[in-house]
Design a protein around this motif. Structure first.
Motif, PDB file in Angstrom:
ATOM      1  N   UNK A  90       3.939  -6.895 -13.463  1.00 29.79           N
ATOM      2  CA  UNK A  90       3.099  -7.712 -14.352  1.00 29.79           C
ATOM      3  C   UNK A  90       1.531  -6.787 -14.354  1.00 29.79           C
ATOM      4  N   UNK A  91       1.416  -5.500 -13.927  1.00 28.05           N
ATOM      5  CA  UNK A  91       0.391  -4.769 -14.106  1.00 28.05           C
ATOM      6  C   UNK A  91       0.565  -3.732 -14.782  1.00 28.05           C
ATOM      7  N   UNK A  92      -0.467  -3.413 -15.290  1.00 33.06           N
ATOM      8  CA  UNK A  92      -0.442  -2.087 -16.460  1.00 33.06           C
ATOM      9  C   UNK A  92      -0.878  -0.993 -15.571  1.00 33.06           C
ATOM     10  N   UNK A  93      -0.062   0.410 -15.740  1.00 33.13           N
ATOM     11  CA  UNK A  93      -0.230   1.429 -15.058  1.00 33.13           C
ATOM     12  C   UNK A  93      -0.951   2.453 -15.831  1.00 33.13           C
ATOM     13  N   UNK A  94      -2.143   2.991 -15.235  1.00 35.97           N
ATOM     14  CA  UNK A  94      -2.762   4.105 -15.989  1.00 35.97           C
ATOM     15  C   UNK A  94      -2.662   5.024 -14.754  1.00 35.97           C
ATOM     16  N   UNK A  95      -2.173   6.285 -15.670  1.00 33.04           N
ATOM     17  CA  UNK A  95      -2.229   7.609 -14.738  1.00 33.04           C
ATOM     18  C   UNK A  95      -3.319   8.400 -14.950  1.00 33.04           C
ATOM     19  N   UNK A  96      -4.191   8.766 -14.224  1.00 37.83           N
ATOM     20  CA  UNK A  96      -5.301   9.530 -14.286  1.00 37.83           C
ATOM     21  C   UNK A  96      -4.898  10.743 -13.748  1.00 37.83           C
ATOM     22  N   UNK A  97      -4.990  12.111 -14.608  1.00 39.28           N
ATOM     23  CA  UNK A  97      -4.494  13.330 -14.256  1.00 39.28           C
ATOM     24  C   UNK A  97      -5.269  14.308 -14.912  1.00 39.28           C
ATOM     25  N   UNK A  98      -5.338  15.534 -14.250  1.00 37.88           N
ATOM     26  CA  UNK A  98      -6.126  16.444 -14.875  1.00 37.88           C
ATOM     27  C   UNK A  98      -5.458  17.299 -16.169  1.00 37.88           C
ATOM     28  N   UNK A  99      -6.070  17.459 -17.425  1.00 38.13           N
ATOM     29  CA  UNK A  99      -5.381  18.156 -18.311  1.00 38.13           C
ATOM     30  C   UNK A  99      -4.665  19.504 -17.891  1.00 38.13           C
ATOM     31  N   UNK A 100      -3.708  19.537 -18.729  1.00 37.62           N
ATOM     32  CA  UNK A 100      -3.018  21.103 -18.518  1.00 37.62           C
ATOM     33  C   UNK A 100      -4.042  22.019 -18.809  1.00 37.62           C
ATOM     34  N   UNK A 101      -3.874  23.356 -18.168  1.00 36.56           N
ATOM     35  CA  UNK A 101      -4.298  24.476 -18.652  1.00 36.56           C
ATOM     36  C   UNK A 101      -4.171  24.756 -20.114  1.00 36.56           C
ATOM     37  N   UNK A 102      -5.323  25.100 -20.844  1.00 41.51           N
ATOM     38  CA  UNK A 102      -5.060  25.608 -22.277  1.00 41.51           C
ATOM     39  C   UNK A 102      -4.421  26.813 -22.224  1.00 41.51           C
ATOM     40  N   UNK A 103      -3.405  26.981 -23.064  1.00 43.83           N
ATOM     41  CA  UNK A 103      -2.494  28.488 -23.080  1.00 43.83           C
ATOM     42  C   UNK A 103      -3.065  29.200 -24.273  1.00 43.83           C
ATOM     43  N   UNK A 104      -3.388  30.485 -24.100  1.00 39.33           N
ATOM     44  CA  UNK A 104      -3.783  31.152 -25.038  1.00 39.33           C
ATOM     45  C   UNK A 104      -2.584  31.234 -26.287  1.00 39.33           C
ATOM     46  N   UNK A 105      -3.049  31.537 -27.675  1.00 39.36           N
ATOM     47  CA  UNK A 105      -2.164  31.466 -28.737  1.00 39.36           C
ATOM     48  C   UNK A 105      -1.216  32.903 -28.633  1.00 39.36           C
ATOM     49  N   UNK A 106      -0.222  32.614 -29.013  1.00 35.75           N
ATOM     50  CA  UNK A 106       0.594  33.707 -28.780  1.00 35.75           C
ATOM     51  C   UNK A 106       0.568  34.790 -29.623  1.00 35.75           C
ATOM     52  N   UNK A 127       0.823  -1.309  -0.087  1.00 43.89           N
ATOM     53  CA  UNK A 127       0.050   0.001  -0.017  1.00 43.89           C
ATOM     54  C   UNK A 127       0.886   1.347   0.224  1.00 43.89           C
ATOM     55  N   UNK A 128       2.009   1.214   0.818  1.00 42.09           N
ATOM     56  CA  UNK A 128       2.968   2.432   0.920  1.00 42.09           C
ATOM     57  C   UNK A 128       3.666   2.563  -0.556  1.00 42.09           C
ATOM     58  N   UNK A 129       3.864   1.442  -1.134  1.00 39.56           N
ATOM     59  CA  UNK A 129       4.656   1.436  -2.519  1.00 39.56           C
ATOM     60  C   UNK A 129       3.934   2.033  -3.529  1.00 39.56           C
ATOM     61  N   UNK A 130       2.411   1.529  -3.546  1.00 32.95           N
ATOM     62  CA  UNK A 130       1.420   2.078  -4.298  1.00 32.95           C
ATOM     63  C   UNK A 130       1.200   3.718  -4.196  1.00 32.95           C
ATOM     64  N   UNK A 131       1.145   3.933  -2.812  1.00 31.57           N
ATOM     65  CA  UNK A 131       0.969   5.597  -2.518  1.00 31.57           C
ATOM     66  C   UNK A 131       2.296   6.241  -3.219  1.00 31.57           C
ATOM     67  N   UNK A 132       3.369   5.811  -3.107  1.00 29.24           N
ATOM     68  CA  UNK A 132       4.473   6.414  -3.643  1.00 29.24           C
ATOM     69  C   UNK A 132       4.711   6.388  -5.240  1.00 29.24           C
ATOM     70  N   UNK A 133       3.656   5.542  -6.041  1.00 24.12           N
ATOM     71  CA  UNK A 133       3.940   5.624  -7.356  1.00 24.12           C
ATOM     72  C   UNK A 133       4.383   4.374  -7.934  1.00 24.12           C
ATOM     73  N   UNK A 134       4.601   3.249  -6.973  1.00 27.05           N
ATOM     74  CA  UNK A 134       5.264   1.886  -7.595  1.00 27.05           C
ATOM     75  C   UNK A 134       4.153   1.071  -7.883  1.00 27.05           C
TER      76      UNK A 134
END
Length: 138
Positions: A97-113, A86-93
């Motif tokens: 034999x497992x597939x790892x899927x990271x669910x994160x919020x998308x980065x904020x949209x940057x305005x066109x230069x 459990x501690x290893x999973x909290x640290x990101x390990x």
């Protein structure tokens, strides 16, 4: 002769109050009765105090029992190895034999230069009015 004041008590003149066995017995019984009432009041007070302390100790024991149960669960988890995973999973390990899927919020949209305005190239052959207009509008 001695002068005496006349006093009447139940029809008998000049009777002095004599301390008799009955008076002593009555006084002794009154003292014993007061002592018993005082002892009863003290016992009631002590009983209430001890009941209050007993309730406080029961509450503390219940809290300690709950804490001990939580410690036992933690010890069981540590001894089985589940806590380390459990501690290893909290640290990101993850397991190999497992597939790892990271669910994160998308980065904020940057305005066109914004394109930088280009200044028109000033020509040195222009009139002085063109240079003045270029400075004022420019």
């Amino acid at each position: 002769m001695r002068q005496r004041r006349a006093s009447a008590s139940n029809g008998i003149l000049d009777k002095r109050v004599r301390l008799s066995h009955q008076t002593f017995l009555l006084a002794a019984m009154a003292v014993i009765g007061l002592w018993m009432v005082g002892s009863l009041a003290q016992e009631i007070s002590l009983n209430q105090s001890l009941s209050r302390q007993s309730a406080d100790l029961r509450d503390r024991n219940a809290a300690l029992r709950a804490t001990n149960d939580q410690y036992r669960k933690d010890i069981a988890a540590v001894s089985s190895g589940a806590a380390a995973e459990e501690e290893a999973r909290k640290d990101g390990y993850a397991r190999s034999d497992e597939k790892l899927y990271l669910i994160a919020t998308p980065p904020p949209a940057t305005p066109a230069p914004v394109a930088a305005k280009q200044k028109p190239a000033s020509s040195s052959s222009g009139s002085p009015f063109d240079a003045l207009r270029h400075m004022l509008l420019g």
